[in-house]
Design an enzyme around this catalytic site. Structure first.
Site, short mmCIF file in Angstrom:
data_model
loop_
_atom_site.label_atom_id
_atom_site.label_comp_id
_atom_site.label_asym_id
_atom_site.label_seq_id
_atom_site.Cartn_x
_atom_site.Cartn_y
_atom_site.Cartn_z
N TYR A 176 0.99 -1.18 -0.03
CA TYR A 176 0.07 0.01 0.03
C TYR A 176 0.83 1.41 -0.13
CZ TYR A 176 -3.93 3.24 1.34
OH TYR A 176 -4.33 4.37 1.36
N PHE A 225 -9.70 20.46 -23.82
CA PHE A 225 -10.06 19.08 -23.94
C PHE A 225 -11.29 18.90 -23.34
CE2 PHE A 225 -10.51 14.43 -23.04
CZ PHE A 225 -10.95 14.17 -24.34
N THR A 226 -12.22 18.00 -23.68
CA THR A 226 -13.54 18.08 -22.86
C THR A 226 -13.48 17.92 -21.43
OG1 THR A 226 -13.62 15.62 -23.00
CG2 THR A 226 -15.07 17.02 -24.75
N ASP A 247 -0.10 19.33 -21.07
CA ASP A 247 -0.69 18.22 -20.92
C ASP A 247 -0.05 17.12 -22.19
OD1 ASP A 247 -2.36 16.16 -21.94
OD2 ASP A 247 -4.33 17.09 -21.73
N LYS A 281 -3.09 6.60 -23.22
CA LYS A 281 -2.67 7.04 -24.65
C LYS A 281 -1.07 6.22 -25.00
CE LYS A 281 -6.20 10.20 -25.36
NZ LYS A 281 -6.86 10.53 -26.64
N ARG A 335 -17.02 14.53 -32.41
CA ARG A 335 -16.45 15.75 -31.57
C ARG A 335 -16.99 16.87 -32.22
NH1 ARG A 335 -13.77 13.63 -27.07
NH2 ARG A 335 -15.70 13.79 -26.75
N PHE A 388 -22.21 13.91 -23.68
CA PHE A 388 -21.93 13.13 -24.94
C PHE A 388 -21.69 11.48 -24.61
CE2 PHE A 388 -17.40 12.76 -24.14
CZ PHE A 388 -16.91 13.75 -23.52
#
Ligand code: F0G
Length: 481
Positions: free
Chosen positions: A79, A131-132, A223, A266, A389, A455
């Site tokens: 942990y 970005f969303t 980012d 990604k 998009r 969305f």
């Protein structure tokens, strides 16, 4: 990489071999119609049993490497104080050059923490493009406003400008003048800018933005969810970088940011994320919140297995054969669609091939969601799942009024090391068929609309039931497949 055939034609070539497979199948048009109706014309709501090629996203669906799987077998599951985390921290230091790092369960968790700590009511966050999830966190968690400081070229879907992801330095200076530096929570640059169609920024632009931030004492947040592709595109497109390695370019990009975060889903091909920096004071502002929202400091909401795989993925993401595999497939895909004369976002970038729904379906007004209609129609015509998009991916304003998206795109993502050139050829063929029958496609209307990130779970209806007529026309000409 791409390879030139003796005919002169260039094709993307896979620098890996497939040693484990997952069976896929193509449902007939009758089933596709039923599935999209049940999904409320929202491809997020489809089940994978109804999907042939899943090109919704490149997030969390990339093929992991043999070395990543191997690393997952040998993990320190403690942990607190897990050595697996310290292996990951070493990889971050080696690849990104940062001394301080924390894991988070995925990219939006990093956005949540950064917005919570640095943004407050009345602040603004200039970004090359939102970005969303970023926008939602800056605005809901931080109470600040996201300001898009893109260049004039960014919204042109047909272009030869190689760095449409650049931030406009003049607009940034004007913004600082207008709001005053005290109201700027941070400046955010997104690599391979997702909602602009996977478009990169140049190193020169990042350096200019860094300079402006230095002059005004502003925090620059990078980012880096798609940093490998941005680095690879810099290598391909920016003067002076041809001979640098992707690894060197990634490190140089990171050296220009105060705070780096990424979705590990990604580039590192695992389900996780991280925040990293060389600024101890900034790190210490975020760190106390980590165990509140994510988990203890040495796992941050991720399983240690994924932390181990992310350490390997971090090192592998600067391997040119991984950094370029989606980019080369996208270049091929976009090139094939352009050859036929179909409206696709150019130049090709990273992440996906993007169809321009405003040009593809000019008869559908934005109030009837052309990108959503195109995304649903592509599924009907091919069994391929892509992602809307456009306006459906926007939030309504405070008065509940629709906010129209700058771009209406249907995003056909290329997860890394998953699909082949013959899959792309199939997609090209069905998109061509769809274009020739585009008048059968009409708009959509919401029948269920959640209050945030609509969305994901929103449901829509095809105006005049166009899905049925479309499916009938397909069956008449093509049969069930
Ligand atoms: N930043 C960028 C540039 C992204 O593309 C994403 C996710 C995030 C942040 C959030 O990361 O999903 O791990 O929480 N993009 C995915 C996509 C969802 O499909 O493009 P996350």
């Amino acid at each position: 990489m791409s390879i030139k055939l003796s005919s002169g034609k260039e094709i993307p070539i896979e620098m890996h071999k497939t040693r484990m497979v997952q069976k896929i199948w193509l449902p007939p048009i009758e089933e596709r119609l039923k599935a999209i109706e049940e999904a409320g014309y929202n491809t997020f709501q489809l089940k994978t049993k109804d999907i042939f090629l899943d090109m919704l996203t490149d997030s969390g669906v990339n093929a992991m490497s043999d070395n990543q799987y191997a690393a997952m077998m040998r993990v320190d599951d403690a942990y607190a104080g897990s050595m697996t985390f310290y292996d990951f921290a070493d990889a971050v230091k080696d690849v990104l050059g940062y001394n301080y790092v924390m894991n988070v369960h995925q990219g939006r968790a990093a956005e949540h923490l950064i917005s919570k700590v640095f943004a407050k009511q009345g602040d603004v966050v200039p970004t090359n493009y939102h970005f969303t999830t970023t926008k939602v966190h800056i605005e809901l968690t931080g109470g600040a406003t996201c300001l898009e400081i893109y260049t004039d070229e960014a919204l042109k879907t047909e272009s030869t400008v190689l760095f449409k992801g650049n931030m406009d330095p003049k607009k940034l200076k004007d913004t600082i003048k207008k709001y005053g530096k005290e109201r700027i929570a941070f400046v955010r640059m997104e690599a391979t800018t997702n909602l602009l169609g996977g478009q990169p920024f140049s190193m020169q632009n990042l350096r200019e933005i860094r300079q402006i931030c230095n002059e005004h004492g502003l925090i620059l947040v990078l980012d880096g969810s798609l940093i490998s592709e941005n680095a690879y595109l810099i290598k391909q497109r920016e003067e002076g970088y041809e001979k640098k390695t992707v690894a060197e370019i990634v490190k140089e990009m990171c050296s220009l940011a105060d705070i780096f975060y990424m979705s590990g889903r990604k580039n590192t091909c695992v389900r996780g994320g991280c925040i990293a920096t060389n600024n101890k004071a900034l790190f210490e502002k975020i760190q106390p919140w980590l165990p509140v929202y994510e988990g203890f400091f040495t796992y941050g909401g991720m399983s240690q297995r994924e932390v181990a795989a992310m350490a390997v993925g971090m090192r592998e993401m600067v391997d040119p054969d991984l950094a370029d595999c989606a980019v080369e497939q996208i270049k091929y895909f976009v090139g094939r669609l352009k050859e036929i004369g179909l409206p696709v976002v150019t130049p090709p970038g990273g992440l996906a091939c993007h169809l321009d729904a405003k040009r593809f379906l000019p008869h559908i007004p934005q109030s009837q969601y052309p990108a959503g209609a195109l995304t649903a129609a592509l599924y009907l015509a091919s069994g391929i799942r892509s992602m809307e998009r456009g306006t459906i991916s926007m939030e309504r304003d405070k008065d509940g009024k629709e906010v129209y998206a700058d771009l209406e795109l249907c995003r056909i993502a290329l997860p890394r090391r998953v699909y082949t050139v013959s899959h792309i050829e199939y997609a090209v063929d069905r998109i061509h068929w769809l274009y020739e029958h585009r008048n059968l496609v009409k708009g959509l209307k919401f029948v269920f609309e959640p209050p945030v990130l609509r969305f994901f779970i929103g449901k829509l209806e095809a105006l005049d039931n166009w899905g049925r007529a479309f499916a009938e026309a397909f069956k008449k000409e093509m049969g069930s497949y």
